[in-house]
Design an enzyme around this catalytic site. Structure first.
Site, PDB file in Angstrom:
ATOM      1  N   GLY A  27       0.831  -1.194   0.000  1.00  0.00           N
ATOM      2  CA  GLY A  27       0.000   0.000   0.000  1.00  0.00           C
ATOM      3  C   GLY A  27       0.866   1.244   0.000  1.00  0.00           C
ATOM      4  O   GLY A  27       1.991   1.234  -0.504  1.00  0.00           O
ATOM      5  N   CYS A  28       0.380   2.300   0.584  1.00  0.00           N
ATOM      6  CA  CYS A  28       1.101   3.568   0.597  1.00  0.00           C
ATOM      7  C   CYS A  28       2.488   3.405   1.207  1.00  0.00           C
ATOM      8  O   CYS A  28       2.623   2.944   2.342  1.00  0.00           O
ATOM      9  CB  CYS A  28       0.306   4.606   1.389  1.00  0.00           C
ATOM     10  SG  CYS A  28       1.150   6.193   1.547  1.00  0.00           S
ATOM     11  N   PHE A  29       3.516   3.796   0.464  1.00  0.00           N
ATOM     12  CA  PHE A  29       4.873   3.582   0.970  1.00  0.00           C
ATOM     13  C   PHE A  29       5.227   4.494   2.141  1.00  0.00           C
ATOM     14  O   PHE A  29       6.209   4.254   2.833  1.00  0.00           O
ATOM     15  CB  PHE A  29       5.928   3.658  -0.129  1.00  0.00           C
ATOM     16  CG  PHE A  29       5.882   4.845  -1.054  1.00  0.00           C
ATOM     17  CD1 PHE A  29       5.291   6.049  -0.712  1.00  0.00           C
ATOM     18  CD2 PHE A  29       6.456   4.745  -2.330  1.00  0.00           C
ATOM     19  CE1 PHE A  29       5.275   7.132  -1.589  1.00  0.00           C
ATOM     20  CE2 PHE A  29       6.452   5.813  -3.207  1.00  0.00           C
ATOM     21  CZ  PHE A  29       5.858   7.011  -2.833  1.00  0.00           C
ATOM     22  N   TRP A  30       4.448   5.513   2.386  1.00  0.00           N
ATOM     23  CA  TRP A  30       4.679   6.328   3.584  1.00  0.00           C
ATOM     24  C   TRP A  30       4.598   5.466   4.845  1.00  0.00           C
ATOM     25  O   TRP A  30       5.333   5.681   5.807  1.00  0.00           O
ATOM     26  CB  TRP A  30       3.624   7.427   3.706  1.00  0.00           C
ATOM     27  CG  TRP A  30       3.670   8.470   2.646  1.00  0.00           C
ATOM     28  CD1 TRP A  30       4.640   8.705   1.732  1.00  0.00           C
ATOM     29  CD2 TRP A  30       2.649   9.453   2.405  1.00  0.00           C
ATOM     30  NE1 TRP A  30       4.303   9.765   0.920  1.00  0.00           N
ATOM     31  CE2 TRP A  30       3.086  10.241   1.319  1.00  0.00           C
ATOM     32  CE3 TRP A  30       1.422   9.726   3.004  1.00  0.00           C
ATOM     33  CZ2 TRP A  30       2.326  11.301   0.821  1.00  0.00           C
ATOM     34  CZ3 TRP A  30       0.664  10.775   2.503  1.00  0.00           C
ATOM     35  CH2 TRP A  30       1.119  11.559   1.421  1.00  0.00           C
ATOM     36  N   CYS A  31       3.669   4.488   4.826  1.00  0.00           N
ATOM     37  CA  CYS A  31       3.420   3.673   6.023  1.00  0.00           C
ATOM     38  C   CYS A  31       4.334   2.447   6.116  1.00  0.00           C
ATOM     39  O   CYS A  31       4.253   1.702   7.095  1.00  0.00           O
ATOM     40  CB  CYS A  31       1.971   3.201   6.038  1.00  0.00           C
ATOM     41  SG  CYS A  31       0.750   4.532   6.114  1.00  0.00           S
TER      42      CYS A  31
END
Length: 346
Positions: A27-31
């Site tokens: 999913g979102c690579f920020w997380c």
């Protein structure tokens, strides 16, 4: 973690040690950065794009679902310090492996979950971990996370690197709204997990690690231990403290000037008493360890007071056999042993 300083040194590190690369999409690579950041043996974490068919994609292009790429993180690590199997254990707890349409609030193929393997050994370990997860019955749905060979990896724009540190407010708001925390609590810290822990631990170990109880002073296993070795998490075996850092047990519980690996010990405010205290927890198992105290006699100025019930002691002569050979260098009496990265233990 500063990737900019790490990258030019990687070729030299690979010659000296068995440095490897792991690539995960979740999913979102920020997380996907924070859970791996500052773990012992992890050298760098880069956010980027992979698994698609276009060269040098941008964040906007990937988000438009026109490139075939997924947002991913690429981790450079020392497997002797933190093996690939442990990275996989962490990875599975970050994602919904039954969701083929994205991850949590982010939808589309660019947010799919996938393990990109860099060699046959990684592929076999990833497949084995996936099969074990399916057999566990932890999830009702089919495990659909892909395991595919790694291809070109394109570094994302600088604004997306280390986002959880550089844009903390935005990251925290996004992370809390994503649903990841509730999902993890439901599927990885449920009733069955606690029942398993009760079987694994003694009643005292369970109360200390899970409910923050304190064991009796001067009446516990390690308060006056003088043997050389390291102390590991009673639940998952993570190396937490070492005898070279052990202080006089003035409070009747084992105490240390510093952790063996700072990245494996978490500090949290404890408001349960009349005074606010700083509680110590094992980062990956979540076990309550003890409390952080000020100390005029400790070299660090702090005293990590830990319950013996949270720990298991591994004598120096058993380190290699027990899988902790990288820490033999801490003891001058043992020479010509394997060495660990200098920055793992200040």
């Amino acid at each position: 973690m500063n990737e900019e300083k790490q990258q030019p040194e990687l070729s030299g590190l690979r010659e000296q040690k068995k440095i490897e690369t792991a690539t995960f999409a979740g999913g979102c690579f920020w997380c996907m950065v924070k859970p791996f950041d500052q773990l012992p043996g992890v050298i760098s974490i880069v956010s980027g794009y992979t698994g698609g068919y276009t060269d040098n994609p941008t964040y906007e292009e990937v988000g438009m679902e026109t490139t075939g790429h997924a947002e991913a993180v690429q981790i450079t690590y020392d497997p002797e310090i933190f093996p690939y199997e442990r990275l996989l254990d962490i990875y599975w707890q970050l994602i919904d492996p039954t969701d083929s349409g994205g991850q949590f609030m982010d939808r589309g193929a660019s947010y799919r979950s996938a393990i990109f393997t860099h060699n046959e050994e990684q592929r076999q370990k990833a497949e084995a971990s996936k099969q074990a997860l399916e057999a566990s019955g932890r999830f009702k749905g089919k495990i659909v996370t892909e395991i595919v060979p790694a291809g070109p990896f394109y570094r994302a724009e600088e604004v997306h690197q280390n986002y959880y540190n550089t844009h903390r407010n935005d990251y925290n708001l996004y992370y809390e709204a994503s649903g990841r925390v509730d999902f993890t609590e439901k599927h990885w810290r449920g009733k069955k997990d606690l029942e398993q822990l009760r079987k694994q631990l003694t009643p005292l170990q369970y109360e200390v690690t899970q409910h923050g109880a304190s064991e009796p002073a001067y009446d516990n296993e390690y308060w006056n231990n003088t043997r050389e070795g390291i102390y590991v998490d009673i639940i998952n075996g993570d190396p937490l403290f070492s005898s070279p850092d052990q202080l006089e047990a003035e409070t009747g519980r084992p105490s240390f000037s510093q952790p063996l690996n700072e990245g494996l010990v978490r500090k949290e405010a404890d408001y349960s008493g009349s005074q606010v205290k700083v509680a110590l927890k094992s980062r990956l198992s979540g076990a309550h360890l003890g409390y952080l105290l000020r100390s005029e006699t400790s070299p660090s100025g702090f005293q990590y007071e830990v319950n013996s019930a949270s720990l298991r002691f591994v004598p120096k002569e058993e380190l290699e056999q027990a899988g902790y050979g990288a820490y033999i260098r801490l003891f001058s009496a043992i020479v010509n042993g394997p060495t660990a990265p200098e920055d793992d233990h200040p």
